[in-house]
Design a protein around this motif. Structure first.
Motif, short mmCIF file in Angstrom:
data_model
loop_
_atom_site.label_atom_id
_atom_site.label_comp_id
_atom_site.label_asym_id
_atom_site.label_seq_id
_atom_site.Cartn_x
_atom_site.Cartn_y
_atom_site.Cartn_z
N GLU A 81 1.26 -1.38 -0.05
CA GLU A 81 0.28 -0.06 -0.03
C GLU A 81 0.27 1.43 0.03
OE1 GLU A 81 -2.62 0.16 3.42
OE2 GLU A 81 -4.27 -1.91 2.84
N GLU A 82 1.76 1.60 0.52
CA GLU A 82 2.83 2.64 1.00
C GLU A 82 3.82 2.61 -0.59
OE1 GLU A 82 6.64 4.73 3.16
OE2 GLU A 82 5.94 2.90 3.55
N ALA A 83 3.70 1.57 -1.14
CA ALA A 83 4.49 1.62 -2.54
C ALA A 83 3.57 2.28 -3.33
CB ALA A 83 5.16 0.24 -2.93
N GLN A 84 2.38 1.28 -3.22
CA GLN A 84 1.33 2.71 -4.33
C GLN A 84 0.81 3.72 -4.27
OE1 GLN A 84 -1.50 -0.50 -3.08
NE2 GLN A 84 -1.19 -1.97 -5.41
N ALA A 85 1.27 3.97 -2.25
CA ALA A 85 0.73 5.76 -2.11
C ALA A 85 2.17 6.16 -3.26
CB ALA A 85 0.36 5.85 -1.32
N LEU A 86 3.15 6.02 -2.91
CA LEU A 86 4.38 7.00 -3.36
C LEU A 86 4.29 6.63 -5.05
CD1 LEU A 86 6.68 5.88 -0.39
CD2 LEU A 86 6.33 8.25 -0.63
N GLY A 87 3.60 6.06 -6.11
CA GLY A 87 3.84 6.04 -7.43
C GLY A 87 4.72 4.80 -7.46
N TYR A 88 5.34 3.82 -6.45
CA TYR A 88 6.39 2.60 -7.31
C TYR A 88 5.51 1.90 -7.77
CZ TYR A 88 9.43 5.21 -4.54
OH TYR A 88 10.77 6.59 -3.79
N ALA A 89 3.99 1.61 -6.55
CA ALA A 89 3.53 0.42 -7.86
C ALA A 89 2.34 0.50 -8.44
CB ALA A 89 3.10 -0.75 -5.92
N GLU A 90 2.42 -0.32 -9.46
CA GLU A 90 0.78 -0.27 -10.38
C GLU A 90 -0.47 -0.62 -8.90
OE1 GLU A 90 0.90 1.53 -13.11
OE2 GLU A 90 2.71 1.48 -13.49
N ALA A 91 -1.57 0.46 -9.99
CA ALA A 91 -3.02 -0.01 -8.48
C ALA A 91 -3.26 -1.58 -8.77
CB ALA A 91 -3.88 0.69 -9.90
N ASP A 92 -2.88 -2.42 -9.91
CA ASP A 92 -2.27 -3.53 -10.30
C ASP A 92 -0.69 -4.01 -10.16
OD1 ASP A 92 -2.56 -6.45 -10.70
OD2 ASP A 92 -3.63 -6.10 -12.97
N PRO A 93 -1.11 -4.14 -9.12
CA PRO A 93 0.37 -4.40 -8.81
C PRO A 93 1.49 -6.53 -9.69
CG PRO A 93 0.14 -4.98 -6.42
CD PRO A 93 -1.23 -4.89 -7.89
N THR A 94 0.33 -6.67 -10.54
CA THR A 94 0.57 -8.51 -10.39
C THR A 94 1.71 -8.22 -10.68
OG1 THR A 94 -1.80 -8.91 -10.74
CG2 THR A 94 0.06 -10.63 -11.24
N ALA A 95 1.69 -7.17 -12.10
CA ALA A 95 3.35 -7.72 -12.98
C ALA A 95 5.02 -7.52 -12.52
CB ALA A 95 3.39 -6.75 -13.96
#
Length: 432
Positions: free
Chosen positions: A180-194
């Protein structure tokens, strides 16, 4: 006379490429010996505000028409994916244009076709930005180490997973919280599967293996892949107890007899004294072991608009220079033909944590199963007592298939309540 560049895609990376081309136009011209000029930008939809400050007339939805235009000299592809990128790149090559791409997925799936087309047309295909962002890695592998024998390439090539595992290690955070933190910081996509399932790293591993071992047949499908979604706080704690840290690594390695290569992506427990163990946050790093050059490490920002655009521009300067000199440097045609051996043949080590019944004979039975499969135990410790008893074992090196069979047989024992953790351990400094 200016060289005209066609840009395919104007998202985060494409917009940065445009910005840098504009801001550094004078300096780039001096490095190349002629100016670079944007001849057109292909986008999916017109009319969107892109903040590039460019003439709206440069934008087009006719990407195929753009890459085959007679006045275009160089093509930069940053749209990603397999199609239409593959068709556009092949059309550009057939039209005599050199290509710069950041498309790891396409190169991992069909790089051999693209390089063959480039050789036939006598043009360049450069792709430094496809692996590890701004880190100058691929050209050193292809050119600087061309006279050496590379034995192993091992690296952190996905910033999202490195950020998550770093948070779990340094802050004691859980996987979900760290994601969740990675997504909030823009490091991870909304769908982080890849990222979290290792697909992104596997594509990059295929590219690294092809360059390091001069074998053109490696694709992403050949890469053994495991993600980090099953990494637990217990795994992190066990790694700490061993003086290790958990990292998702891409590992490309020649077999001991040199007749095949192994290519894999999975979490490992890595000794903290290893240089890769100190790579934190969303940074990338790749560790190369070569016969004569010894150990080399490449470190830096592995993703983001500006770092990726920096790598694209470096390639753009190189292909422009080659074109000006009428001397393309396409990928070498030599192919060692080294096959990719199955994961089961890979020599590795396992860390295994077993929740067991705390009674006499348990350790002896567990050790017997290891021995039956030809796997020796490096060390063992017991944690807890009674219902909380846990055996933690680390094996010596053995074929992965033997280690997998060992774990499956341990699961079947009535005295083993559960296999709490299984993770490979990477040795460093000759430890086996």
């Amino acid at each position: 006379m200016a060289m005209k560049v066609a840009l395919l895609g104007c998202g985060v990376v494409g917009a940065e490429v445009v910005r840098l081309l504009n801001e550094q136009s004078t300096e780039l011209a001096s490095r190349i010996g002629t100016p670079l000029e944007i001849g057109g930008i292909a986008v999916r939809r017109l009319g969107r505000s892109r903040g590039t400050g460019l003439d709206p007339e440069l934008f087009t939805t006719d990407a195929m028409g753009l890459v085959t235009r007679d006045d275009i000299d160089l093509v930069v592809e940053v749209i990603g994916g397999i199609e239409p990128a593959r068709s556009l790149i092949l059309a550009a090559i057939k039209s005599g244009k050199s290509v710069v791409t950041a498309n790891k997925a396409l190169l991992a799936e069909d790089g051999a076709t693209i390089h063959a087309a480039a050789r036939e047309a006598g043009v360049d295909v450069y792709y430094e930005a496809s692996v590890a962002g701004a880190i100058p890695l691929l050209r050193p592998l292809r050119d600087s180490l061309a006279g050496d024998t590379v034995h192993r390439v091992m690296g952190i090539v996905n910033g999202t997973t490195n950020f998550i595992l770093d948070r779990m290690d340094t802050l004691g955070a859980g996987f979900a919280e760290s994601l969740e933190e990675a997504q909030a910081l823009g490091y991870a996509e909304a769908d982080p599967t890849a990222d979290v399932e290792g697909f992104d790293a596997a594509a990059k591993a295929a590219i690294l293996a092809r360059l390091a071992f001069h074998t053109q047949g490696v694709t992403a499908a050949d890469v053994h892949r495991e993600g980090i979604t099953d990494v637990t706080a217990g795994d992190i704690a066990s790694a700490k107890a061993m003086g290790c840290v958990v990292k998702l690594l891409a590992i490309c390695q020649r077999s001991a007899d040199g007749t095949s290569v192994g290519v894999r992506v999975h979490p490992v427990m890595l000794p903290r004294e290893h240089p890769l163990a100190t790579v934190n946050e969303a940074y990338n790093a790749v560790f190369v072991e070569a016969e004569s050059a010894g150990r080399l490490m490449f470190y830096g920002a592995g993703a983001g608009g500006a770092p990726t655009a920096s790598a694209v521009l470096g390639d753009l300067v190189a292909v422009a220079r080659n074109r000006r000199a009428s001397a393309a440097a396409p990928e070498g045609a030599h192919d060692t033909g080294l096959p990719v051996h199955p994961m089961g043949d890979t020599i590795t080590r396992y860390h295994v944590a077993l929740d067991v019944a705390d009674r006499p004979g348990v350790l002896a039975r567990v050790a017997e199963i290891f021995a039956d499969n030809g796997v020796s135990i490096k060390n063992v410790r017991q944690e807890g007592f009674g219902d909380d008893a846990q055996l933690v074992l680390v094996s010596h090196q053995a074929p992965d298939a033997a280690l997998t069979t060992t774990v499956e047989q341990l699961r079947a024992l009535d005295m083993v309540r559960s296999v709490a953790s299984v993770m490979r351990v990477e040795a460093f400094g000759g430890d086996s």
